[in-house]
Each structure stands twice: as C-alpha cells, then as structure tokens.
Design a protein around this motif. Structure first.
Motif, PDB file in Angstrom:
ATOM      1  N   GLY A  23       0.807  -1.205   0.000  1.00 55.51           N
ATOM      2  CA  GLY A  23       0.000   0.000   0.000  1.00 55.51           C
ATOM      3  C   GLY A  23       0.843   1.260   0.000  1.00 55.51           C
ATOM      4  O   GLY A  23       1.950   1.306  -0.542  1.00 55.51           O
ATOM      5  N   PRO A  24       0.346   2.335   0.648  1.00 57.25           N
ATOM      6  CA  PRO A  24       1.068   3.610   0.646  1.00 57.25           C
ATOM      7  C   PRO A  24       2.508   3.517   1.162  1.00 57.25           C
ATOM      8  O   PRO A  24       3.396   4.150   0.581  1.00 57.25           O
ATOM      9  CB  PRO A  24       0.204   4.506   1.545  1.00 57.25           C
ATOM     10  N   PRO A  25       2.803   2.742   2.224  1.00 59.42           N
ATOM     11  CA  PRO A  25       4.199   2.661   2.661  1.00 59.42           C
ATOM     12  C   PRO A  25       5.130   2.119   1.579  1.00 59.42           C
ATOM     13  O   PRO A  25       6.250   2.621   1.416  1.00 59.42           O
ATOM     14  CB  PRO A  25       4.138   1.722   3.872  1.00 59.42           C
ATOM     15  N   ARG A  26       4.702   1.102   0.844  1.00 59.21           N
ATOM     16  CA  ARG A  26       5.557   0.553  -0.195  1.00 59.21           C
ATOM     17  C   ARG A  26       5.702   1.534  -1.355  1.00 59.21           C
ATOM     18  O   ARG A  26       6.792   1.692  -1.915  1.00 59.21           O
ATOM     19  CB  ARG A  26       5.008  -0.776  -0.708  1.00 59.21           C
ATOM     20  N   GLU A  46       3.386   8.182  -6.254  1.00 57.88           N
ATOM     21  CA  GLU A  46       2.518   7.006  -6.365  1.00 57.88           C
ATOM     22  C   GLU A  46       3.139   6.005  -7.336  1.00 57.88           C
ATOM     23  O   GLU A  46       2.613   5.761  -8.421  1.00 57.88           O
ATOM     24  CB  GLU A  46       1.125   7.415  -6.839  1.00 57.88           C
ATOM     25  N   LEU A  47       4.241   5.408  -6.947  1.00 52.05           N
ATOM     26  CA  LEU A  47       4.911   4.450  -7.816  1.00 52.05           C
ATOM     27  C   LEU A  47       4.426   3.043  -7.518  1.00 52.05           C
ATOM     28  O   LEU A  47       4.680   2.495  -6.446  1.00 52.05           O
ATOM     29  CB  LEU A  47       6.429   4.523  -7.632  1.00 52.05           C
ATOM     30  N   LEU A  83      -5.249   2.201  -6.035  1.00 46.84           N
ATOM     31  CA  LEU A  83      -3.795   2.078  -6.167  1.00 46.84           C
ATOM     32  C   LEU A  83      -3.298   0.754  -5.603  1.00 46.84           C
ATOM     33  O   LEU A  83      -2.396   0.115  -6.169  1.00 46.84           O
ATOM     34  CB  LEU A  83      -3.101   3.247  -5.456  1.00 46.84           C
ATOM     35  N   ASP A  84      -3.885   0.311  -4.493  1.00 47.97           N
ATOM     36  CA  ASP A  84      -3.489  -0.980  -3.918  1.00 47.97           C
ATOM     37  C   ASP A  84      -3.793  -2.120  -4.882  1.00 47.97           C
ATOM     38  O   ASP A  84      -2.995  -3.054  -5.036  1.00 47.97           O
ATOM     39  CB  ASP A  84      -4.234  -1.219  -2.594  1.00 47.97           C
ATOM     40  N   LEU A 130      -3.892  -9.412  -2.255  1.00 48.75           N
ATOM     41  CA  LEU A 130      -4.433  -8.414  -1.332  1.00 48.75           C
ATOM     42  C   LEU A 130      -5.033  -9.036  -0.075  1.00 48.75           C
ATOM     43  O   LEU A 130      -5.539  -8.321   0.788  1.00 48.75           O
ATOM     44  CB  LEU A 130      -5.506  -7.583  -2.040  1.00 48.75           C
ATOM     45  N   GLY A 131      -4.999 -10.369   0.011  1.00 46.71           N
ATOM     46  CA  GLY A 131      -5.567 -11.036   1.174  1.00 46.71           C
ATOM     47  C   GLY A 131      -7.083 -11.050   1.184  1.00 46.71           C
ATOM     48  O   GLY A 131      -7.687 -11.154   2.256  1.00 46.71           O
TER      49      GLY A 131
END
Length: 819
Positions: A33-36, A74-75, A232-233, A261-262
């Motif tokens: 997600g955002p951290p990655r 946002e890569l 984005l995820d 994504l679980g």
C-alpha cells in the motif's frame, strides 16, 4: 533497511544496486500500500539523484523534476517514470544533452518505462498551454535534484497559469474525462475494468485534484482518499501478479490479485473496486456540477450587478414539494424543512428531483443522512407513494438513486439492498452490477406503466426481482422471501404482498418457458397458468419480463423473443379465462411441405427451402412508429426420407455454414393416400452469425454428403472449434443435463445447459441418435457464452421415455458433452 542504506547501495552499485534494492522492496510482505509506494518512490529518488549529481557536476541552472504519478509519489511496481530535465537556457546544449543521456539510458537499461522531456521553464509553460495532459502532469511537479529555485519557480508559474486559465481549461478537462469514459466505460460495472482510464478510475481521481488546485471548486473529500488508495493498492497487486505495467484487471488475473491483497475471492476484489469507483464517480459528478455552476455565475453576475446597480443577487428558489425547492439547477431543502422531524423527506426530495430531472444537492443529501429518523414499520402511505414516484420517473431516477446511495440512505430505507450493492455478475449477458441492474429494470418498467393496471406493483417488483442474488441458492426462491418482507415493511396489504412475491419468484418463468419449451404442448401452458394464478399477475409478469430483459443487455431481448413471450402470454391468458388447452392434433401438411416431401421420396435425398421471416416488434408504442419489421431469421424447411442420423447431420451442416439455430421441429409427415414411404420434415428457424445466408443448393449438397457419410462433419467442426475465440485461463463450467419430468405429457423433455461452441447441437444430436430416441422438437436459446437447449424426445414408438431410461439418457449426454 533504512532509506540511507538503500541510497548507499544504489549509488555504489549503479543500476544493478538499485535493481536489487527495488526487488527486495517489492518482495517484502510486511510493506504494501502507501508505505511501499512511498518507499519505492524514495528509493527511485535517491538513485536518480545520484545519476544527476554524477553527471551535472558543478552545473547550475539545471534541475531534475518528477511529474505526474511519480511526482505524487505514487509508484506502483511497474509504473513508468515521468521525468522533466529542466534548465534555464544558460547551460551549454551539449552538456544538457549529455546529462539527459546519463539519466535516461540507465532507466531504459533496467527495462523501466520512461516518459521524459528536456525543457526550459518557458518551454514547459508553453507546452502545457498547448497540451492539457502536460499541464496536468506539471501540477504534480516535485523537485528531485539540482537547482531547487528553478523547480520552485516553475511550480509557482504553472499553478498560477492553471488558476488564471481555469475558466477555459476546466471545460476542456471535463470534455477529456467524458471522452475517456465513453471509450473505456464505467469502472463500477465492468468485469474487466481499466483501473486508470475507466470512469471512476485513477485518471478521474487525478482530475479532481486538478480541479481543487484551480481554487474554482473542490470535490467532496469524504471517502475520496480511501477510494484512491484502494484503487492504487489493486493496481500494485495487479503489477506484482502479472509482472507487467498493466491497468486492466483481466478475468484470468483476478483470483491472483485477490490473493495478493488477502481478499476472499475475485468477487470480493471486484466489489471493493466498484465501491471505490462509485466514490470517485459520485465525487466527479458533484464537482463538475459545481464547476458549471461557478462558471455560469461568473458569466451572469456582472450583467446582473449592472442591472441591479451593484450588490449580490439572491438565488431564486422554486418550490417542488413540501420542504423541497429548486435552486441554481439543484434540488435543495427549503429553509423551513425539518428533516429531523420528517422521516419521509428523503423520499419526497428524491421523487421531486427525479420528476424534475434535476440532481439532488450534496449538502441536502448529507444533511438528511445525518439527522433524518427511520421510517416507521409499516411505512406511511406517503412514503410508499414517493418511492413509487421515484421509481417511475424514468432515466432521471438513476442519478438521484445514486446520490441517496452514496450517503447510505438507500440501505437505511431497504436494509436488504446491502447484499446486492456493487455485487458483480459474472455473466457476459449482464452489463450491470446487480444493484444497478435493478434500477435499470425499474427505469425500463416505467415505460410500461400505461399498459398495466397496477403500475406500483410493476415498479416495486422491478426493483426487487433480483434482490435474492445476495443470498446462496436459487436467487428467485431467496428473492421471494425477501420480497414478502420488504413489501410488508413498506406498507402493501396482504394481497399485494402475495402478488409481489409471485412476480419475484417467477420473474424468469415467461422468458425461459417461451424459449425452451413447446408452446403447443398443453402441459406447458398449464404449468405457467398454475404458477401465475391470475390475469392481473400475468399482465404484470409480462411487463416485468420485458423490462428485465431490456435492462440486462442487448443479447437478452429481441423481437423474436418478444414474439415467443407474447404467444405464451396469449395462450396462458386463455387458459386463465377458462379455455382449457387441448392436446395438439397432427396438423395436415401445407402444400409446400407436401411438395417437398414428395420430391424427397422421388429423389431419395433431402430437399430444402429457405424463406425469410419478418415480424414487427411485439406491441410497439402507440405514439411511435414501429419502423421496418425486424428480421426474425430464416425458416428452413427440409424434407428427407426417414433414416437415422438426420438431426446431427442437419445441425452439423448448419454449424459448418455458420448458421445459428433458434428453434427446431422434427416430425414424420403424413402423406396423401397412394404415396408410399416415410418422410421426416424439419421446420427450423435459423439466422446467419454474420454475413449473408448460404445458398440452398450449397446446403443441400453438403447435407447429402453428411447423410451418406462422405462429409467429415466432426473433423470440420473440430477445426473450427480449435479456432473458436476463448479467453485464456478461463475454464468454462461443465455441461449439465437434466430431465424436466413435468414439462410435457407427450414427450420427455431433456434440458441441456452448456458452453456455446460451434457444433454443440451436432454433438447433442449424435448422442441422442446413438441412444435410439426420436427428437420431436428442439428449443434453442443462447445467452452470451451459454446455451440452454430443450429437446422433446420419445422412444421409437412415439411415447415418453420411462423415468430410469430418461435419467440414463441425461447422464450419458452429460458425459458426452464433458469429453
């Protein structure tokens, strides 16, 4: 690993070091997600900064700028890099070109997609003024390396240009979004959506940021950030699952993406995507309305001020209903409205908006959602009437319903709606999610309210007919139970509740019976009459059937299907009126049939006749001309001396010539006295898949060869089957064959449900021929990739098959189709 450690490795090892660090980052299960995305952007920043510093040396007046998605940080794993090498024009062109090469080539060497440019600030602004997409990318410009002041100056100038030019550029942006939506469709309904380009996708979310940056209007913020994050995820997981830079969520990849994504399964994934897309789409609708309102007011206000001598004119407010007014092109609450004391107000406001063809104000919907009290059970009569008015308002119902749904008011009114909300339908025939299909059916049903005695029951049954799809098992059975509860809760009396329950339970009865059963068989008519029960219910069911099919998609309804349903309704209506259907008698052959039969006996081979059939659409609207009659196909008459293998031979030849079989009837013909021999007559309705019909002489020549065994139909069809278009990775469900034991007293009805393919009817015919049964008639129906065919078969003596023999035949046929 810290960002400092990653930077040292990237700088020391060059591209290979960056690639290794990037791979480790993408393989870390703990970060997503955002951290990655942020970590990947930071890692890439450090690497590109190192490349820039190594090549720029002491050069001034040059900077490296990230724009677009990379500028926003946002890569995704396979995102391209949008880079601008900015220079002030003072540096030697050769130095700038050399520096560009030192940055671009390592990126290309790693196989990363790169969108790059080299410009001065003036050139960048000029290009942005000419190309809206370039300007949108520059709005997210972020400094990476070099002259920070140069980058900051460009950012300031671009934002100033954007705000100054907003009255001109925002309509361009809106038109760009509309054109993209027309091409790509709506993300919230597509089975294979493009997460970026479809309406409600990432491009639209970016457009909303651009509108906000103009300071002219702003999007509703609630839920928008989470929706963007969700999309984005999913794109991140899609990149990791496929290893490609793709934004299209293809069917064969959805299970893997869901697992990444679980999530429980692909349906859960799609529902999550649809939820996010709805938030973005609704925010877009509200924002573009606000943009239009502001631009109109800017154009009108100077003239009004001049006329009124200055000051700000008060907006006009026109009453629409109790507590509801129109203001500036939207439906808002009256100043005296008290939503905390008026639980019917949301439905009254929605009905007024739909009737007026106006959108509901976001502020009004949110105010009602925050303070309105629940309706009592059962609902008061006004609430039920307002719901019916809303449903009967035609296409404008859709936008109003979506506004209520966006703020949770629909699930408060109808709690069972939550189970069908954003629920995907994995059927190529359906073009909508379950909930949108229900609203579309109500919109279609609104067109038929003048032809039924109880339009309120028609509209509510349209809204509820698929409500059971949120539950396990047969959705019609589950839907009947839910419909009874909902109908009672919203205040219908016991008799009306029973009618609504019947309509929901049997909403597929007419179309399935008309296309899969022999309408000449009295048992068919009796079964439908017993299920429907009354003329009034039959009238409603007929209208619901058409509305449901029209709302499903173009493959679900045609004038041919309409004519079959109308014929069935006519027969059932007569039965309900007391006319007991009689057992059909053998009909005398027509002169043409008799001529063909005699010719077949004389020649000892098949004789064919092709005749185009046309009929106008069933019950065209009185106020509109029906236009040219719509082709229903071609009637194919074949007379052939009675022999084994006729059905598979004819079906195979038709498949070879790309003819689709719609109905098929086979019977022995009684010939005049003095004519010896037995003749089979095949009266079939066929249509060309595409192109023109083949000549009858060609069909006859191939049929002669098929009957004498010199034409390898199976081999020819196998070649076509190998080239038949299929989706990679999608396994068709196994065929199912069943016996409809109560469908007829004259024959045994074998029903086949299978994946449609060239030669399917030929394979079925061969299997039935091998079982030594006679096919009296066949009723063929194809919806999307699914074929549902019913065969009326008898033993050699013409009687229905005994129970065990019928079951054995069904099992054998199922085994054949699974081979």
């Amino acid at each position: 690993m810290t960002s400092t450690g990653m930077r040292t490795e990237a700088e020391d090892s060059g591209p290979s070091g960056y690639a290794a660090a990037r791979l480790r980052l993408l393989q870390e299960g703990a970060r997503s997600g955002p951290p990655r995305r942020a970590a990947l952007a930071e890692l890439t920043d450090d690497w590109l900064t190192g490349l820039f510093d190594a090549g720029a040396g002491t050069s001034r007046g040059i900077s490296l700028v990230a724009v677009g998605g990379y500028g926003r940080g946002e890569l995704s794993p396979r995102s391209d890099l949008d880079l601008l090498l900015l220079h002030d024009g003072s540096a030697d062109p050769g130095v700038v070109a050399s520096l560009a090469d030192r940055i671009w080539y390592p990126v290309w060497d790693l196989g990363l997609d790169l969108d790059h440019s080299v410009r001065t600030p003036a050139e960048a602004r000029k290009t942005a003024g000419e190309d809206l997409k370039v300007q949108l990318g520059l709005l997210d410009a972020r400094h990476l390396a070099g002259d920070l002041g140069l980058t900051a100056g460009l950012r300031t100038a671009v934002l100033a240009d954007w705000r100054n030019q907003a009255p001109k550029r925002l309509p361009e942006l809106q038109e760009l979004c509309a054109e993209r939506a027309e091409r790509q469709g709506e993300l919230q309904y597509l089975l294979e959506p493009d997460l970026k380009e479809a309406r409600g996708g990432l491009r639209d979310a970016t457009a909303l940021r651009a509108v906000a940056a103009s300071w002219l209007a702003d999007a509703p913020r609630e839920g928008l950030a989470d929706a963007r994050k969700s999309l984005l995820d999913v794109r991140d997981a899609l990149h990791l699952a496929t290893g490609r830079a793709t934004d299209r969520l293809a069917l064969q990849e959805q299970d893997q993406v869901a697992a990444e994504l679980g999530l429980l399964d692909a349906d859960t994934l799609l529902r999550q995507v649809y939820e996010a897309a709805r938030v973005v789409s609704y925010a877009s609708d509200v924002t573009w309305r606000e943009v239009g309102r502001v631009l109109r007011s800017r154009a009108v206000r100077p003239r009004l001020r001049a006329m009124l001598g200055g000051g700000k004119p008060a907006p006009e407010r026109s009453p629409l209903a109790e507590g509801v007014v129109e203001q500036d092109g939207e439906v808002v609450l009256a100043r005296a409205a008290r939503p905390d004391r008026d639980p019917v107000l949301p439905l009254r406001a929605a009905a007024a908006a739909a009737q007026a063809g106006l959108p509901l104000s976001l502020h009004a919907v949110r105010r009602m959602a925050s303070v309105v009290r629940p309706l009592p059970t059962p609902w008061p009569a006004e609430a039920r009437q307002q719901l019916v008015t809303l449903l009967g308002s035609g296409p404008s119902t859709i936008e109003v319903w979506e506004a209520l749904e966006a703020e949770g008011l629909i699930t408060r009114l109808l709690p069972d709606w939550e189970r069908v909300r954003c629920r995907p339908q994995r059927n190529a025939v359906h073009i909508w999610t379950v909930d949108r299909h229900l609203i579309e059916t109500a919109v279609r049903a609104a067109e038929f309210t003048r032809r039924v005695h109880r339009p309120d029951l028609l509209l509510v049954s349209a809204l509820l007919h698929d409500i059971g799809k949120g539950w396990p098992g047969d959705h019609s059975v589950a839907g009947e139970i839910i419909a009874r509860d909902v109908a009672a809760r919203i205040g219908f009396d016991r008799a009306d509740v029973a009618v609504l329950a019947t309509l929901v339970r049997h909403h597929l009865l007419l179309i399935e019976t008309a296309t899969r059963r022999d309408l000449e068989d009295p048992a068919t008519v009796r079964l439908v009459a017993e299920a429907v029960g009354s003329q009034g219910t039959l009238e409603l069911l007929h209208a619901l059937t058409e509305a449901d099919a029209l709302a499903t998609g173009p493959a679900a309804w045609s004038s041919w299907r309409a004519s079959l349903v109308a014929d069935l309704v006519k027969r059932v209506s007569a039965a309900l009126a007391g006319d007991d259907p009689e057992e059909p008698e053998a009909t005398a052959p027509t002169a043409e049939q008799e001529r063909l039969a005699i010719e077949a006996l004389r020649t000892g081979g098949p004789v064919l006749a092709l005749r185009a059939q046309t009929e106008p659409p069933a019950e065209p609207p009185a106020e509109e001309p029906s236009g040219e009659p719509e082709p229903l196909g071609v009637e194919l008459l074949i007379a052939v001396p009675d022999q084994k293998g006729v059905l598979p031979a004819v079906a195979g030849v038709l498949a070879m010539h790309r003819l689709t079989v719609r109905t098929a009837e086979l019977r022995s013909l009684d010939l005049p006295d003095g004519v010896a021999g037995s003749v089979l007559l095949l009266d079939w309705r066929v249509a060309a898949e595409y192109g023109s019909l083949p000549q009858a002489a060609r069909l006859r020549a191939d049929l002669v060869r098929a009957l004498d065994g010199s034409l390898d139909i199976a081999g020819r069809l196998a070649e076509r089957d190998a080239a038949y278009p299929r989706r990679r990775g999608i396994a068709a469900p196994a065929a199912r064959v069943s016996v409809a034991s109560t469908a007829s007293r004259l024959a045994t009805v074998i029903e086949v449900r299978a994946h449609d393919a060239p030669g399917l009817l030929h394979r079925i015919g061969r299997a039935l021929d091998s079982a030594q049964v006679r096919v009296r008639s066949a009723h063929v129906s194809t919806l999307g990739a699914n074929a549902v065919d019913a065969f009326y078969v008898t033993g050699p003596e013409g009687a229905p098959l005994p129970g065990e023999q019928a079951a054995s035949l069904a099992r054998a046929l199922e085994d054949t189709l699974r081979e």
